[in-house]
Design a protein around this motif. Structure first.
Motif, mmCIF file in Angstrom:
data_model
loop_
_atom_site.group_PDB
_atom_site.id
_atom_site.type_symbol
_atom_site.label_atom_id
_atom_site.label_comp_id
_atom_site.label_asym_id
_atom_site.label_seq_id
_atom_site.Cartn_x
_atom_site.Cartn_y
_atom_site.Cartn_z
ATOM 1 N N UNK A 117 0.863 -1.186 0.000
ATOM 2 C CA UNK A 117 0.000 0.000 0.000
ATOM 3 C C UNK A 117 0.894 1.229 0.000
ATOM 4 N N UNK A 118 1.236 1.653 -1.210
ATOM 5 C CA UNK A 118 2.199 2.754 -1.368
ATOM 6 C C UNK A 118 1.544 4.074 -1.763
ATOM 7 N N UNK A 119 0.417 4.027 -2.480
ATOM 8 C CA UNK A 119 -0.192 5.263 -2.997
ATOM 9 C C UNK A 119 -0.418 6.257 -1.858
ATOM 10 N N UNK A 120 -0.014 7.485 -2.085
ATOM 11 C CA UNK A 120 -0.194 8.477 -1.030
ATOM 12 C C UNK A 120 -0.160 9.883 -1.583
ATOM 13 N N UNK A 121 -0.858 10.779 -0.893
ATOM 14 C CA UNK A 121 -0.786 12.204 -1.221
ATOM 15 C C UNK A 121 -0.501 12.992 0.057
ATOM 16 N N UNK A 122 0.074 14.158 -0.141
ATOM 17 C CA UNK A 122 0.424 15.007 0.992
ATOM 18 C C UNK A 122 0.416 16.452 0.517
ATOM 19 N N UNK A 123 0.254 17.371 1.433
ATOM 20 C CA UNK A 123 0.485 18.781 1.128
ATOM 21 C C UNK A 123 0.836 19.459 2.432
ATOM 22 N N UNK A 124 1.334 20.671 2.339
ATOM 23 C CA UNK A 124 1.690 21.441 3.533
ATOM 24 C C UNK A 124 0.861 22.711 3.530
ATOM 25 N N UNK A 125 0.023 22.865 4.540
ATOM 26 C CA UNK A 125 -0.683 24.134 4.733
ATOM 27 C C UNK A 125 -1.184 24.218 6.167
ATOM 28 N N UNK A 126 -1.347 25.436 6.675
ATOM 29 C CA UNK A 126 -1.780 25.581 8.070
ATOM 30 C C UNK A 126 -3.118 24.890 8.311
ATOM 31 N N UNK A 127 -3.287 24.380 9.524
ATOM 32 C CA UNK A 127 -4.499 23.611 9.843
ATOM 33 C C UNK A 127 -5.767 24.397 9.542
ATOM 34 N N UNK A 128 -5.754 25.714 9.840
ATOM 35 C CA UNK A 128 -6.983 26.484 9.637
ATOM 36 C C UNK A 128 -7.335 26.639 8.154
ATOM 37 N N UNK A 129 -6.394 26.329 7.266
ATOM 38 C CA UNK A 129 -6.666 26.388 5.817
ATOM 39 C C UNK A 129 -6.990 25.012 5.223
ATOM 40 N N UNK A 175 -9.307 22.543 4.283
ATOM 41 C CA UNK A 175 -10.756 22.431 4.088
ATOM 42 C C UNK A 175 -11.176 20.964 4.143
ATOM 43 N N UNK A 176 -12.461 20.724 4.433
ATOM 44 C CA UNK A 176 -12.915 19.325 4.488
ATOM 45 C C UNK A 176 -12.570 18.530 3.217
ATOM 46 N N UNK A 177 -12.572 19.192 2.046
ATOM 47 C CA UNK A 177 -12.225 18.451 0.820
ATOM 48 C C UNK A 177 -10.744 18.044 0.822
ATOM 49 N N UNK A 178 -9.858 18.896 1.388
ATOM 50 C CA UNK A 178 -8.433 18.524 1.517
ATOM 51 C C UNK A 178 -8.305 17.310 2.428
ATOM 52 N N UNK A 179 -8.989 17.411 3.570
ATOM 53 C CA UNK A 179 -8.959 16.336 4.560
ATOM 54 C C UNK A 179 -9.397 15.014 3.921
ATOM 55 N N UNK A 180 -10.540 15.064 3.203
ATOM 56 C CA UNK A 180 -11.092 13.841 2.614
ATOM 57 C C UNK A 180 -10.148 13.251 1.568
ATOM 58 N N UNK A 181 -9.473 14.131 0.814
ATOM 59 C CA UNK A 181 -8.576 13.634 -0.245
ATOM 60 C C UNK A 181 -7.402 12.860 0.361
ATOM 61 N N UNK A 182 -6.807 13.405 1.418
ATOM 62 C CA UNK A 182 -5.643 12.746 2.013
ATOM 63 C C UNK A 182 -6.068 11.496 2.788
ATOM 64 N N UNK A 183 -7.097 11.634 3.616
ATOM 65 C CA UNK A 183 -7.557 10.468 4.382
ATOM 66 C C UNK A 183 -8.079 9.391 3.426
ATOM 67 N N UNK A 184 -8.784 9.832 2.365
ATOM 68 C CA UNK A 184 -9.363 8.880 1.401
ATOM 69 C C UNK A 184 -8.307 8.078 0.673
ATOM 70 N N UNK A 185 -7.169 8.693 0.391
ATOM 71 C CA UNK A 185 -6.094 7.979 -0.321
ATOM 72 C C UNK A 185 -5.217 7.213 0.665
ATOM 73 N N UNK A 186 -4.652 7.923 1.634
ATOM 74 C CA UNK A 186 -3.598 7.327 2.463
ATOM 75 C C UNK A 186 -4.155 6.313 3.471
ATOM 76 N N UNK A 187 -5.305 6.612 4.055
ATOM 77 C CA UNK A 187 -5.841 5.708 5.082
ATOM 78 C C UNK A 187 -6.924 4.785 4.513
ATOM 79 N N UNK A 188 -7.970 5.376 3.916
ATOM 80 C CA UNK A 188 -9.054 4.547 3.381
ATOM 81 C C UNK A 188 -8.543 3.659 2.244
#
Ligand code: NAD
Length: 273
Positions: free
Chosen positions: A88-100, A102-115
């Motif tokens: 299970x190698x596929x992964x995405x990442x980005x760097x931005x402050x927590x307050x920036x 957005x739920x769509x960012x969260x879903x994209x990373x969690x959806x790829x890396x964890x789900x």
């Protein structure tokens, strides 16, 4: 050959660490199922392995999409009849402050890396149970030991993958399936190019990172692939539930050097295509 005839699925193998794992596994005798979101990235990797005399097929798969993952496992079984190794190698990442974030960012990373890790494991496990054998290798990160500012969804996802790894390891240990995490430090792939591109001062950026890695250099994809070969092979027959670090000593260092300011990163340029 350390992986002779083993059937290995490698997700996100159209570039970077995943591509290198696919190539090294094939050299070690594995029958490799290369997969990536876009055929334009992944198909040439499988083609090149075959040209070099290895055995490989390509299956398009976005690991966050359940129907893609089911198809990946179905196609693997149609072609090779078994699954010995899942990376299970596929992964995405980005760097931005927590307050920036957005739920769509969260879903994209969690959806790829964890789900994505959950889905690929969940669809592969029934075959591994039938075989009474299998090795699942989850590519995590040094971010599972310590963090950096601006990495909240990534860190949450990768910590989650370590939890999934340990839970699955104890659940399946008595049934012949091993599950391990492999945590790279900073490796020379697209992410390192992105970090350098986002740096206000390139020389300062390189000096900063080198000074924070006790070995004094960024790692090579091959150095992660060789650890993956060990975890995939029978040489690691008593290893399960571990989070194996390959980080040039980065997470063993008590005090790091002066802080370094990078601009936001929005994920690899390849992911935006
Ligand atoms: N390079 C590093 O410094 C480093 C450090 C620690 C951990 N890692 C981890 O190693 C793994 C590979 O990273 P890399 O540096 O080779 O990155 P990369 O961006 O070069 O390659 C990642 C690959 O995953 C693919 N991918 C992304 N989302 C996907 C999805 N939904 N479905 C299928 N494929 C998808 C990308 O298209 C790409 O081919 C990742 O899990 C990453 O988090 C990398």
């Amino acid at each position: 050959m350390r992986l002779k005839n083993k059937v290995a699925i490698i997700t996100g193998s159209g570039a970077g660490i995943g591509q290198c794992i696919a190539e090294v596994f094939a050299r070690e005798g594995a029958r490799v199922v290369c997969s990536s979101r876009r055929a334009v990235n992944g198909q040439p990797v499988a083609d090149a392995i075959r040209v070099a005399g290895g055995e490989a097929i390509f299956v398009q798969c976005d690991v966050s999409r359940e129907e893609d993952v089911k198809n990946l496992v179905d196609r693997t079984l149609e072609s090779y009849g078994r699954i010995d190794v899942l990376v299970n190698n596929a992964g995405v990442n980005f760097v931005k402050p927590f307050e920036e974030v957005h739920p769509s960012d969260w879903d994209r990373v969690i959806g790829t890396d964890l789900r994505g890790t959950y889905l690929c494991s969940w669809y592969s496990i029934p075959q591994m149970l039938r075989q009474k054998s299998g090795s699942i290798i989850n590519i995590t990160s040094v971010h599972t030991l310590a963090s950096l500012p601006g990495a909240t969804p990534y860190d949450a996802a990768k910590w989650g993958v370590v939890g999934l790894t340990k839970s699955m390891a104890v659940e399946y240990a008595s049934r012949g399936i091993r599950v391990n995490a492999l945590s790279p430090g900073l490796i020379d792939t697209q992410i390192w190019s992105d970090i350098k591109a986002a740096a206000p001062d390139l020389d300062e950026c390189i000096r900063y990172w080198q000074s924070n890695i006790p070995m004094g250099r960024v790692g090579k994809p091959e150095e992660i692939a060789q650890v993956a070969v060990f975890l995939a092979s029978d040489e690691s027959s008593y290893v399960t539930g571990t989070n194996l670090l390959a980080d040039g000593g980065m997470t063993s260092q008590l005090i790091s050097q002066a802080s370094f300011e990078s601009r936001n990163l929005e994920g690899s340029s390849r992911d935006k295509k």
